[in-house]
Design a protein around this motif. Structure first.
Motif, PDB file in Angstrom:
ATOM      1  N   VAL A 179       0.849  -1.186   0.000  1.00  0.00           N
ATOM      2  CA  VAL A 179       0.000   0.000   0.000  1.00  0.00           C
ATOM      3  C   VAL A 179       0.889   1.243   0.000  1.00  0.00           C
ATOM      4  N   ILE A 180       0.598   2.167  -0.902  1.00  0.00           N
ATOM      5  CA  ILE A 180       1.315   3.441  -0.928  1.00  0.00           C
ATOM      6  C   ILE A 180       0.312   4.573  -0.746  1.00  0.00           C
ATOM      7  N   THR A 181       0.720   5.608  -0.053  1.00  0.00           N
ATOM      8  CA  THR A 181      -0.172   6.737   0.186  1.00  0.00           C
ATOM      9  C   THR A 181       0.626   7.985   0.513  1.00  0.00           C
ATOM     10  N   ALA A 182       0.036   9.123   0.230  1.00  0.00           N
ATOM     11  CA  ALA A 182       0.684  10.396   0.553  1.00  0.00           C
ATOM     12  C   ALA A 182       0.382  10.826   1.981  1.00  0.00           C
ATOM     13  N   SER A 183      -0.502  10.098   2.658  1.00  0.00           N
ATOM     14  CA  SER A 183      -0.883  10.476   4.016  1.00  0.00           C
ATOM     15  C   SER A 183       0.215  10.101   5.014  1.00  0.00           C
ATOM     16  N   PRO A 184       0.598  11.021   5.915  1.00  0.00           N
ATOM     17  CA  PRO A 184       1.627  10.722   6.910  1.00  0.00           C
ATOM     18  C   PRO A 184       1.066  10.134   8.208  1.00  0.00           C
ATOM     19  N   ARG A 185      -0.247   9.890   8.255  1.00  0.00           N
ATOM     20  CA  ARG A 185      -0.858   9.427   9.498  1.00  0.00           C
ATOM     21  C   ARG A 185      -0.408   8.007   9.845  1.00  0.00           C
ATOM     22  N   LYS A 186       0.200   7.852  11.017  1.00  0.00           N
ATOM     23  CA  LYS A 186       0.759   6.572  11.426  1.00  0.00           C
ATOM     24  C   LYS A 186      -0.301   5.501  11.626  1.00  0.00           C
ATOM     25  N   GLU A 187      -1.508   5.918  12.047  1.00  0.00           N
ATOM     26  CA  GLU A 187      -2.536   4.911  12.293  1.00  0.00           C
ATOM     27  C   GLU A 187      -2.960   4.206  10.999  1.00  0.00           C
ATOM     28  N   ILE A 188      -2.783   4.884   9.869  1.00  0.00           N
ATOM     29  CA  ILE A 188      -3.147   4.272   8.591  1.00  0.00           C
ATOM     30  C   ILE A 188      -2.263   3.071   8.301  1.00  0.00           C
ATOM     31  N   GLU A 189      -0.969   3.202   8.559  1.00  0.00           N
ATOM     32  CA  GLU A 189      -0.052   2.075   8.350  1.00  0.00           C
ATOM     33  C   GLU A 189      -0.462   0.894   9.214  1.00  0.00           C
ATOM     34  N   GLN A 190      -0.805   1.144  10.470  1.00  0.00           N
ATOM     35  CA  GLN A 190      -1.217   0.069  11.370  1.00  0.00           C
ATOM     36  C   GLN A 190      -2.485  -0.605  10.863  1.00  0.00           C
ATOM     37  N   GLN A 191      -3.433   0.186  10.378  1.00  0.00           N
ATOM     38  CA  GLN A 191      -4.688  -0.372   9.872  1.00  0.00           C
ATOM     39  C   GLN A 191      -4.457  -1.211   8.622  1.00  0.00           C
ATOM     40  N   CYS A 192      -3.547  -0.770   7.760  1.00  0.00           N
ATOM     41  CA  CYS A 192      -3.246  -1.532   6.544  1.00  0.00           C
ATOM     42  C   CYS A 192      -2.571  -2.857   6.895  1.00  0.00           C
ATOM     43  N   LYS A 193      -1.617  -2.817   7.808  1.00  0.00           N
ATOM     44  CA  LYS A 193      -0.940  -4.047   8.210  1.00  0.00           C
ATOM     45  C   LYS A 193      -1.933  -5.011   8.863  1.00  0.00           C
ATOM     46  N   ALA A 194      -2.863  -4.470   9.660  1.00  0.00           N
ATOM     47  CA  ALA A 194      -3.870  -5.312  10.309  1.00  0.00           C
ATOM     48  C   ALA A 194      -4.774  -5.997   9.292  1.00  0.00           C
ATOM     49  N   ARG A 195      -4.969  -5.358   8.142  1.00  0.00           N
ATOM     50  CA  ARG A 195      -5.807  -5.927   7.087  1.00  0.00           C
ATOM     51  C   ARG A 195      -5.013  -6.802   6.126  1.00  0.00           C
ATOM     52  N   GLY A 196      -3.725  -6.986   6.396  1.00  0.00           N
ATOM     53  CA  GLY A 196      -2.938  -7.940   5.616  1.00  0.00           C
ATOM     54  C   GLY A 196      -1.936  -7.365   4.645  1.00  0.00           C
ATOM     55  N   ALA A 197      -1.738  -6.054   4.646  1.00  0.00           N
ATOM     56  CA  ALA A 197      -0.747  -5.474   3.737  1.00  0.00           C
ATOM     57  C   ALA A 197       0.645  -5.987   4.097  1.00  0.00           C
ATOM     58  N   ASP A 198       1.407  -6.390   3.098  1.00  0.00           N
ATOM     59  CA  ASP A 198       2.751  -6.899   3.335  1.00  0.00           C
ATOM     60  C   ASP A 198       3.756  -5.774   3.539  1.00  0.00           C
ATOM     61  N   PHE A 199       3.510  -4.647   2.893  1.00  0.00           N
ATOM     62  CA  PHE A 199       4.352  -3.480   3.154  1.00  0.00           C
ATOM     63  C   PHE A 199       3.548  -2.206   2.941  1.00  0.00           C
ATOM     64  N   PHE A 200       4.009  -1.150   3.564  1.00  0.00           N
ATOM     65  CA  PHE A 200       3.336   0.147   3.527  1.00  0.00           C
ATOM     66  C   PHE A 200       4.391   1.194   3.213  1.00  0.00           C
TER      67      PHE A 200
END
Length: 201
Positions: A151-172
């Motif tokens: 997952v790639i994003t321009a958002s710097p919000r740290k909680e987004i990375e945690q939410q993506c990893k929780a949903r199965g993203a292999d890298f952020f």
């Protein structure tokens, strides 16, 4: 490599050639910076590679457009970004498909066994991105395919990375000043790891 001037005529031509819909509001300065970053990244990668990445990525007529390599799906609602990613990732001999919205991405995923997915989270909002990420992980599990999803994003919000990893993203990956290089390095690691796994069988 000279970078051409950007104006409305160029943008109309660009989006027509890439067969993508031009966004209503395009920041020309931002777009120019993105294209410069792609060119500079390709130059750097080219200097560290035995293969002519730049000529291949930008459409060398001596190369076949189709690749027999692993399949990757690029998902972003902006054609400019999908084009950038396609250029950057062409160095890895991947069979690249692109999608600009979640329903098309899901339909494409149903029809092919993608080993890799690189997706933007905001397509156009994070809600759709989370839905797509969750759905892709479910389909990959049902198909018995080990799909690496980044997952790639321009958002710097740290909680987004945690939410993506929780949903199965292999890298952020956050789209910072060096995100193109970081993405290429990450993909190189996954692809080399995949080759090592094949040799073990």
């Amino acid at each position: 490599m000279a970078l051409i001037d950007l104006d409305d005529e160029f943008l109309d031509l660009f989006f027509n050639i890439t067969n993508t819909k031009r966004p209503q509001n395009v920041d020309l300065l931002s777009l120019k910076k993105q294209l410069i970053c792609v060119v500079e990244t390709l130059k750097e990668l080219n200097s560290n590679s035995k293969k002519p990445i730049i000529s291949k990525a930008l459409g060398d007529s001596t190369e076949s457009e189709e690749s027999s390599g692993p399949a990757i799906l690029i998902v972003d609602d902006l054609g400019v970004i999908t084009y950038q990613l396609k250029v950057l990732l062409s160095q890895f001999d991947l069979d690249i498909d692109c999608s600009q919205e979640i329903y098309d991405a899901v339909n494409k995923f149903k029809k092919r066994n993608y080993l890799y997915v690189v997706m933007d989270l905001f397509i156009p909002t994070e809600r759709e991105g989370f839905i797509l990420l969750t759905e892709l992980k479910k389909m990959a599990a049902a198909q018995g395919v080990r799909t690496v999803i980044g997952v790639i994003t321009a958002s710097p919000r740290k909680e987004i990375e945690q939410q993506c990893k929780a949903r199965g993203a292999d890298f952020f990956l956050e789209k910072n000043a060096d995100w193109q290089n970081q993405l290429c390095n990450i993909m190189n690691e996954y692809i080399n790891a995949g080759k090592d796994d094949e040799e073990d069988y």
